[in-house]
Write a protein that holds these residues in place. Sequence first.
Motif, PDB file in Angstrom:
ATOM      1  N   PRO A   1       0.818  -1.205   0.000  1.00 18.61           N
ATOM      2  CA  PRO A   1       0.000   0.000   0.000  1.00 18.61           C
ATOM      3  C   PRO A   1       0.856   1.261   0.000  1.00 18.61           C
ATOM      4  O   PRO A   1       1.901   1.319   0.635  1.00 18.61           O
ATOM      5  CB  PRO A   1      -0.791  -0.113   1.309  1.00 18.61           C
ATOM      6  CG  PRO A   1       0.087  -0.926   2.216  1.00 18.61           C
ATOM      7  CD  PRO A   1       0.803  -1.893   1.315  1.00 18.61           C
ATOM      8  N   SER A   2       0.397   2.254  -0.741  1.00 19.81           N
ATOM      9  CA  SER A   2       0.985   3.595  -0.705  1.00 19.81           C
ATOM     10  C   SER A   2      -0.036   4.466   0.008  1.00 19.81           C
ATOM     11  O   SER A   2      -1.207   4.500  -0.384  1.00 19.81           O
ATOM     12  CB  SER A   2       1.258   4.116  -2.108  1.00 19.81           C
ATOM     13  OG  SER A   2       2.331   3.417  -2.696  1.00 19.81           O
ATOM     14  N   ILE A   3       0.413   5.137   1.047  1.00 20.57           N
ATOM     15  CA  ILE A   3      -0.498   5.871   1.931  1.00 20.57           C
ATOM     16  C   ILE A   3      -0.084   7.331   1.973  1.00 20.57           C
ATOM     17  O   ILE A   3       1.085   7.653   2.189  1.00 20.57           O
ATOM     18  CB  ILE A   3      -0.455   5.260   3.344  1.00 20.57           C
ATOM     19  CG1 ILE A   3      -0.809   3.771   3.283  1.00 20.57           C
ATOM     20  CG2 ILE A   3      -1.376   6.022   4.293  1.00 20.57           C
ATOM     21  CD1 ILE A   3      -0.552   3.013   4.569  1.00 20.57           C
ATOM     22  N   PHE A   4      -1.075   8.208   1.794  1.00 14.83           N
ATOM     23  CA  PHE A   4      -0.827   9.645   1.773  1.00 14.83           C
ATOM     24  C   PHE A   4      -1.784  10.322   2.738  1.00 14.83           C
ATOM     25  O   PHE A   4      -2.980  10.031   2.737  1.00 14.83           O
ATOM     26  CB  PHE A   4      -1.033  10.197   0.355  1.00 14.83           C
ATOM     27  CG  PHE A   4      -0.270   9.412  -0.682  1.00 14.83           C
ATOM     28  CD1 PHE A   4       1.067   9.686  -0.941  1.00 14.83           C
ATOM     29  CD2 PHE A   4      -0.876   8.371  -1.375  1.00 14.83           C
ATOM     30  CE1 PHE A   4       1.776   8.947  -1.875  1.00 14.83           C
ATOM     31  CE2 PHE A   4      -0.174   7.629  -2.316  1.00 14.83           C
ATOM     32  CZ  PHE A   4       1.157   7.914  -2.565  1.00 14.83           C
ATOM     33  N   VAL A   5      -1.255  11.215   3.555  1.00 12.28           N
ATOM     34  CA  VAL A   5      -2.077  11.962   4.494  1.00 12.28           C
ATOM     35  C   VAL A   5      -2.097  13.416   4.031  1.00 12.28           C
ATOM     36  O   VAL A   5      -1.045  14.044   3.871  1.00 12.28           O
ATOM     37  CB  VAL A   5      -1.514  11.883   5.935  1.00 12.28           C
ATOM     38  CG1 VAL A   5      -2.372  12.691   6.899  1.00 12.28           C
ATOM     39  CG2 VAL A   5      -1.401  10.431   6.389  1.00 12.28           C
ATOM     40  N   TYR A   6      -3.316  13.927   3.802  1.00  9.62           N
ATOM     41  CA  TYR A   6      -3.506  15.318   3.394  1.00  9.62           C
ATOM     42  C   TYR A   6      -4.280  16.046   4.471  1.00  9.62           C
ATOM     43  O   TYR A   6      -5.167  15.473   5.111  1.00  9.62           O
ATOM     44  CB  TYR A   6      -4.267  15.384   2.060  1.00  9.62           C
ATOM     45  CG  TYR A   6      -3.428  14.949   0.880  1.00  9.62           C
ATOM     46  CD1 TYR A   6      -2.625  15.860   0.203  1.00  9.62           C
ATOM     47  CD2 TYR A   6      -3.420  13.636   0.455  1.00  9.62           C
ATOM     48  CE1 TYR A   6      -1.838  15.469  -0.877  1.00  9.62           C
ATOM     49  CE2 TYR A   6      -2.641  13.229  -0.624  1.00  9.62           C
ATOM     50  CZ  TYR A   6      -1.859  14.151  -1.276  1.00  9.62           C
ATOM     51  OH  TYR A   6      -1.084  13.757  -2.339  1.00  9.62           O
TER      52      TYR A   6
ATOM     53  N   LEU B   1      -0.276  17.959   1.341  1.00  8.51           N
ATOM     54  CA  LEU B   1       0.369  16.737   1.795  1.00  8.51           C
ATOM     55  C   LEU B   1       1.037  16.943   3.150  1.00  8.51           C
ATOM     56  O   LEU B   1       1.812  17.877   3.336  1.00  8.51           O
ATOM     57  CB  LEU B   1       1.408  16.279   0.763  1.00  8.51           C
ATOM     58  CG  LEU B   1       2.118  14.966   1.044  1.00  8.51           C
ATOM     59  CD1 LEU B   1       1.143  13.794   1.015  1.00  8.51           C
ATOM     60  CD2 LEU B   1       3.236  14.747   0.028  1.00  8.51           C
ATOM     61  N   VAL B   2       0.733  16.054   4.078  1.00  6.75           N
ATOM     62  CA  VAL B   2       1.326  16.078   5.414  1.00  6.75           C
ATOM     63  C   VAL B   2       2.387  14.983   5.543  1.00  6.75           C
ATOM     64  O   VAL B   2       3.452  15.197   6.104  1.00  6.75           O
ATOM     65  CB  VAL B   2       0.234  15.889   6.502  1.00  6.75           C
ATOM     66  CG1 VAL B   2       0.845  15.748   7.879  1.00  6.75           C
ATOM     67  CG2 VAL B   2      -0.768  17.023   6.453  1.00  6.75           C
ATOM     68  N   ALA B   3       2.070  13.783   5.020  1.00  3.41           N
ATOM     69  CA  ALA B   3       2.987  12.647   5.151  1.00  3.41           C
ATOM     70  C   ALA B   3       2.674  11.611   4.083  1.00  3.41           C
ATOM     71  O   ALA B   3       1.570  11.586   3.545  1.00  3.41           O
ATOM     72  CB  ALA B   3       2.849  12.019   6.535  1.00  3.41           C
ATOM     73  N   GLU B   4       3.660  10.778   3.792  1.00  2.00           N
ATOM     74  CA  GLU B   4       3.463   9.663   2.864  1.00  2.00           C
ATOM     75  C   GLU B   4       4.214   8.451   3.392  1.00  2.00           C
ATOM     76  O   GLU B   4       5.260   8.577   4.025  1.00  2.00           O
ATOM     77  CB  GLU B   4       3.916  10.014   1.454  1.00  2.00           C
ATOM     78  CG  GLU B   4       5.402  10.266   1.321  1.00  2.00           C
ATOM     79  CD  GLU B   4       5.813  10.614  -0.099  1.00  2.00           C
ATOM     80  OE1 GLU B   4       5.877   9.706  -0.933  1.00  2.00           O
ATOM     81  OE2 GLU B   4       6.082  11.789  -0.353  1.00  2.00           O
ATOM     82  N   TYR B   5       3.640   7.288   3.138  1.00  3.52           N
ATOM     83  CA  TYR B   5       4.203   6.036   3.639  1.00  3.52           C
ATOM     84  C   TYR B   5       4.047   4.954   2.577  1.00  3.52           C
ATOM     85  O   TYR B   5       3.132   5.002   1.760  1.00  3.52           O
ATOM     86  CB  TYR B   5       3.482   5.583   4.913  1.00  3.52           C
ATOM     87  CG  TYR B   5       3.410   6.654   5.965  1.00  3.52           C
ATOM     88  CD1 TYR B   5       4.464   6.866   6.830  1.00  3.52           C
ATOM     89  CD2 TYR B   5       2.286   7.470   6.073  1.00  3.52           C
ATOM     90  CE1 TYR B   5       4.413   7.864   7.786  1.00  3.52           C
ATOM     91  CE2 TYR B   5       2.224   8.466   7.031  1.00  3.52           C
ATOM     92  CZ  TYR B   5       3.285   8.654   7.882  1.00  3.52           C
ATOM     93  OH  TYR B   5       3.231   9.654   8.821  1.00  3.52           O
TER      94      TYR B   5
END
Length: 174
Positions: A142-147, A153-157
């Motif tokens: 999984p590619s996870i993005f926090v907006y 964009l705040v963070a990506e994992y």
Amino acid sequence: MKKTNLIILLVILIGGGTYLGYLSQLGTTAEASTLTAPSVLPDFTLNDINGEPKSIHQLAGSKPTLYVYFNSTCHLCQEELGLISKRIDEFKDYNLIFTTVEPVGEMIGFVTGLGIKDKGFVNFLLDAEMKVASYYQIKSVPSIFVYDAKKQLVAEYVGITDIDLLLEKLASGK
């Protein structure tokens, strides 16, 4: 002497392989200075699992948004979405958008099994033409993005990511 060297080499190779396997199971955090995802949540219109076109921006609204690109046959994705579904009530103040390239027929059972598809803040979208995958340059799931609430964009994992960390990042984006 040759036998001892061979045993040592074998132990090193097995140990190194095991360690690399362990590392691949962990989510990797991208620090603010190394974020590579789009800095603004992209506004694509994709069909949801009912075949209805949905705008990512409209689904995100003015709340922090967790955007997850996944594949239902990926064991890491199954684990990550399973962990999220177990704690789904903790995400009620945010919007969750899950996107996949899979045909709806292949993923509908998976989505139903999670028990979260009927939550108003949870959306499943189909990226049939791989527009989003191409835009984000998805290389692993999984590619996870926090907006945040302003769609920044705040963070990506990548990979399995701690649920408490995701909740913390979402809360910081209010």
